[in-house]
Design a protein around this motif. Structure first.
Motif, PDB file in Angstrom:
ATOM      1  N   VAL A   1      -3.920  16.176   3.275  1.00 46.96           N
ATOM      2  CA  VAL A   1      -4.074  15.294   2.119  1.00 46.96           C
ATOM      3  C   VAL A   1      -4.482  16.147   0.925  1.00 46.96           C
ATOM      4  CG1 VAL A   1      -5.374  13.353   1.144  1.00 46.96           C
ATOM      5  CG2 VAL A   1      -4.669  13.308   3.555  1.00 46.96           C
ATOM      6  N   LEU A   2      -3.835  15.900  -0.199  1.00 47.68           N
ATOM      7  CA  LEU A   2      -4.127  16.651  -1.424  1.00 47.68           C
ATOM      8  C   LEU A   2      -5.098  15.864  -2.300  1.00 47.68           C
ATOM      9  CD1 LEU A   2      -0.492  17.860  -2.134  1.00 47.68           C
ATOM     10  CD2 LEU A   2      -2.404  19.253  -1.339  1.00 47.68           C
TER      11      LEU A   2
ATOM     12  N   LYS B   1       0.840  -1.208   0.000  1.00 51.45           N
ATOM     13  CA  LYS B   1       0.000   0.000   0.000  1.00 51.45           C
ATOM     14  C   LYS B   1       0.870   1.251   0.000  1.00 51.45           C
ATOM     15  CE  LYS B   1      -3.840  -2.294   0.347  1.00 51.45           C
ATOM     16  NZ  LYS B   1      -4.806  -2.338  -0.706  1.00 51.45           N
ATOM     17  N   LYS B   2       0.220   2.395  -0.255  1.00 51.39           N
ATOM     18  CA  LYS B   2       0.912   3.677  -0.194  1.00 51.39           C
ATOM     19  C   LYS B   2       0.017   4.710   0.466  1.00 51.39           C
ATOM     20  CE  LYS B   2       0.036   4.454  -5.094  1.00 51.39           C
ATOM     21  NZ  LYS B   2       0.656   4.808  -6.359  1.00 51.39           N
ATOM     22  N   THR B   3       0.642   5.760   0.946  1.00 50.34           N
ATOM     23  CA  THR B   3      -0.108   6.850   1.549  1.00 50.34           C
ATOM     24  C   THR B   3      -0.720   7.690   0.444  1.00 50.34           C
ATOM     25  OG1 THR B   3       1.706   8.458   1.547  1.00 50.34           O
ATOM     26  CG2 THR B   3       1.569   6.955   3.440  1.00 50.34           C
ATOM     27  N   PRO B   4      -1.740   8.475   0.755  1.00 53.60           N
ATOM     28  CA  PRO B   4      -2.236   9.415  -0.256  1.00 53.60           C
ATOM     29  C   PRO B   4      -1.204  10.525  -0.479  1.00 53.60           C
ATOM     30  CG  PRO B   4      -3.389   9.740   1.827  1.00 53.60           C
ATOM     31  CD  PRO B   4      -2.502   8.538   2.000  1.00 53.60           C
ATOM     32  N   LEU B   5      -1.325  11.223  -1.581  1.00 56.21           N
ATOM     33  CA  LEU B   5      -0.496  12.393  -1.832  1.00 56.21           C
ATOM     34  C   LEU B   5      -0.829  13.414  -0.741  1.00 56.21           C
ATOM     35  CD1 LEU B   5       1.516  13.782  -3.789  1.00 56.21           C
ATOM     36  CD2 LEU B   5      -0.485  14.739  -4.958  1.00 56.21           C
ATOM     37  N   HIS B   6       0.198  13.905  -0.061  1.00 55.88           N
ATOM     38  CA  HIS B   6      -0.026  14.802   1.066  1.00 55.88           C
ATOM     39  C   HIS B   6       1.190  15.698   1.270  1.00 55.88           C
ATOM     40  CE1 HIS B   6       2.278  11.485   2.842  1.00 55.88           C
ATOM     41  NE2 HIS B   6       2.662  12.347   3.770  1.00 55.88           N
ATOM     42  N   PHE B   7       1.066  16.621   2.211  1.00 55.04           N
ATOM     43  CA  PHE B   7       2.224  17.409   2.636  1.00 55.04           C
ATOM     44  C   PHE B   7       2.088  17.717   4.113  1.00 55.04           C
ATOM     45  CE2 PHE B   7      -0.811  20.748   1.707  1.00 55.04           C
ATOM     46  CZ  PHE B   7      -0.523  21.775   2.594  1.00 55.04           C
ATOM     47  N   HIS B   8       3.214  18.074   4.718  1.00 53.87           N
ATOM     48  CA  HIS B   8       3.260  18.457   6.130  1.00 53.87           C
ATOM     49  C   HIS B   8       3.617  19.931   6.204  1.00 53.87           C
ATOM     50  CE1 HIS B   8       3.213  14.189   6.964  1.00 53.87           C
ATOM     51  NE2 HIS B   8       4.212  14.048   6.130  1.00 53.87           N
ATOM     52  N   SER B   9       2.894  20.667   7.040  1.00 52.60           N
ATOM     53  CA  SER B   9       3.165  22.087   7.188  1.00 52.60           C
ATOM     54  C   SER B   9       4.064  22.358   8.388  1.00 52.60           C
ATOM     55  CB  SER B   9       1.851  22.861   7.313  1.00 52.60           C
ATOM     56  OG  SER B   9       1.067  22.320   8.351  1.00 52.60           O
ATOM     57  N   VAL B  10       4.567  21.311   9.027  1.00 56.71           N
ATOM     58  CA  VAL B  10       5.468  21.461  10.168  1.00 56.71           C
ATOM     59  C   VAL B  10       6.697  20.576   9.968  1.00 56.71           C
ATOM     60  CG1 VAL B  10       3.536  21.944  11.732  1.00 56.71           C
ATOM     61  CG2 VAL B  10       4.430  19.621  11.581  1.00 56.71           C
ATOM     62  N   ILE B  11       7.762  20.939  10.639  1.00 59.51           N
ATOM     63  CA  ILE B  11       8.988  20.138  10.596  1.00 59.51           C
ATOM     64  C   ILE B  11       8.724  18.801  11.273  1.00 59.51           C
ATOM     65  CG2 ILE B  11      11.356  19.991  11.477  1.00 59.51           C
ATOM     66  CD1 ILE B  11      11.493  23.066  11.143  1.00 59.51           C
TER      67      ILE B  11
ATOM     68  N   VAL C   1      10.342  16.483   4.190  1.00 60.55           N
ATOM     69  CA  VAL C   1      10.160  17.757   3.493  1.00 60.55           C
ATOM     70  C   VAL C   1       8.956  18.485   4.091  1.00 60.55           C
ATOM     71  CG1 VAL C   1      11.250  17.011   1.347  1.00 60.55           C
ATOM     72  CG2 VAL C   1       8.805  16.637   1.659  1.00 60.55           C
ATOM     73  N   VAL C   2       8.986  19.812   4.049  1.00 58.13           N
ATOM     74  CA  VAL C   2       7.905  20.641   4.596  1.00 58.13           C
ATOM     75  C   VAL C   2       7.258  21.410   3.454  1.00 58.13           C
ATOM     76  CG1 VAL C   2       7.336  22.500   6.216  1.00 58.13           C
ATOM     77  CG2 VAL C   2       9.118  20.833   6.799  1.00 58.13           C
ATOM     78  N   ASP C   3       5.927  21.433   3.441  1.00 55.60           N
ATOM     79  CA  ASP C   3       5.132  22.145   2.427  1.00 55.60           C
ATOM     80  C   ASP C   3       5.431  21.660   1.008  1.00 55.60           C
ATOM     81  OD1 ASP C   3       3.882  23.609   4.405  1.00 55.60           O
ATOM     82  OD2 ASP C   3       5.189  25.351   4.189  1.00 55.60           O
ATOM     83  N   LYS C   4       5.773  20.384   0.863  1.00 59.48           N
ATOM     84  CA  LYS C   4       6.030  19.789  -0.454  1.00 59.48           C
ATOM     85  C   LYS C   4       5.235  18.489  -0.562  1.00 59.48           C
ATOM     86  CE  LYS C   4      10.617  21.754  -0.831  1.00 59.48           C
ATOM     87  NZ  LYS C   4      12.036  21.489  -0.973  1.00 59.48           N
ATOM     88  N   ALA C   5       4.539  18.348  -1.684  1.00 64.20           N
ATOM     89  CA  ALA C   5       3.715  17.155  -1.912  1.00 64.20           C
ATOM     90  C   ALA C   5       4.594  15.911  -2.024  1.00 64.20           C
ATOM     91  CB  ALA C   5       2.889  17.332  -3.180  1.00 64.20           C
ATOM     92  N   HIS C   6       4.138  14.812  -1.421  1.00 70.25           N
ATOM     93  CA  HIS C   6       4.867  13.541  -1.484  1.00 70.25           C
ATOM     94  C   HIS C   6       3.944  12.412  -1.035  1.00 70.25           C
ATOM     95  CE1 HIS C   6       5.340  14.897   2.692  1.00 70.25           C
ATOM     96  NE2 HIS C   6       5.449  13.620   3.005  1.00 70.25           N
ATOM     97  N   TRP C   7       4.404  11.191  -1.233  1.00 75.49           N
ATOM     98  CA  TRP C   7       3.698  10.018  -0.733  1.00 75.49           C
ATOM     99  C   TRP C   7       4.719   8.939  -0.429  1.00 75.49           C
ATOM    100  CZ3 TRP C   7       4.165  11.080  -5.864  1.00 75.49           C
ATOM    101  CH2 TRP C   7       4.591  10.071  -6.713  1.00 75.49           C
ATOM    102  N   GLY C   8       4.333   8.012   0.452  1.00 74.34           N
ATOM    103  CA  GLY C   8       5.193   6.890   0.796  1.00 74.34           C
ATOM    104  C   GLY C   8       4.572   5.601   0.312  1.00 74.34           C
TER     105      GLY C   8
END
Length: 159
Positions: free
Chosen positions: A143-144, A70-80, A111-118
């Motif tokens: 989640v984006l 499985k993978k995570t949804p496309l998302h970003f974190h706004s905090v470190i 990464v902060v404020d950058k879209a990614h997924w695992g």
């Protein structure tokens, strides 16, 4: 005490609270062993981390399990935040093609404020321990959906 220094202290305390026991011991004394898993002012994409916010700090610690295949949804974190992969193998991707491969025992400064997924690319569940250093009441993961971008989501949230 300077705000940044105070926040760094609390992050260090949350991440490595038990390491404080070492400060009272000489090197090699006792059974304690300390290993630095991560220490950087840059995220895994080699870009500098943002400055801390100025509000009340809030530390969040999460255990995240990504099931096999499985993978995570496309998302970003706004905090470190920083993570340790406790179990499994995970590839972390950004839409532009950058990838970071992780195996159990490895750490990641996210990464902060950058879209990614695992994506769990190993056998069995992948298990992360993640430490977020944010501001009280701030959302840590967004989640984006569709064509959303981190910039648009943050701009909408600040209205």
């Amino acid at each position: 005490m300077n705000l940044l220094v105070r926040r760094l202290f609390w992050i260090s305390f949350a991440v490595c609270g038990t390491v404080s026991l070492v400060w009272g011991h000489d090197v090699g004394e006792g059974d304690l062993k300390v290993t630095v898993l991560a220490k950087s002012s840059d995220a895994w994409d080699d870009k500098p981390l943002p400055h801390y916010p100025t509000g009340q700090p809030e530390i969040t610690v999460l255990k995240i399990i990504i099931p096999e295949g499985k993978k995570t949804p496309l998302h970003f974190h706004s905090v470190i935040n920083a993570a340790v992969l406790l179990k499994g193998e995970v590839d972390v991707h950004m839409p532009a093609g950058e990838t970071k491969k992780l195996k159990a025992g490895e750490s990641l400064i996210e990464v902060v404020d950058k879209a990614h997924w695992g994506e769990n690319v190993g056998q069995g569940d992948a298990e992360f321990l993640v430490f977020y250093a944010g501001e009280k009441g701030e959302k840590i993961t967004h989640v984006l959906h569709g064509d959303e971008t981190p910039e648009a989501v943050l701009q909408e949230a600040n209205r």
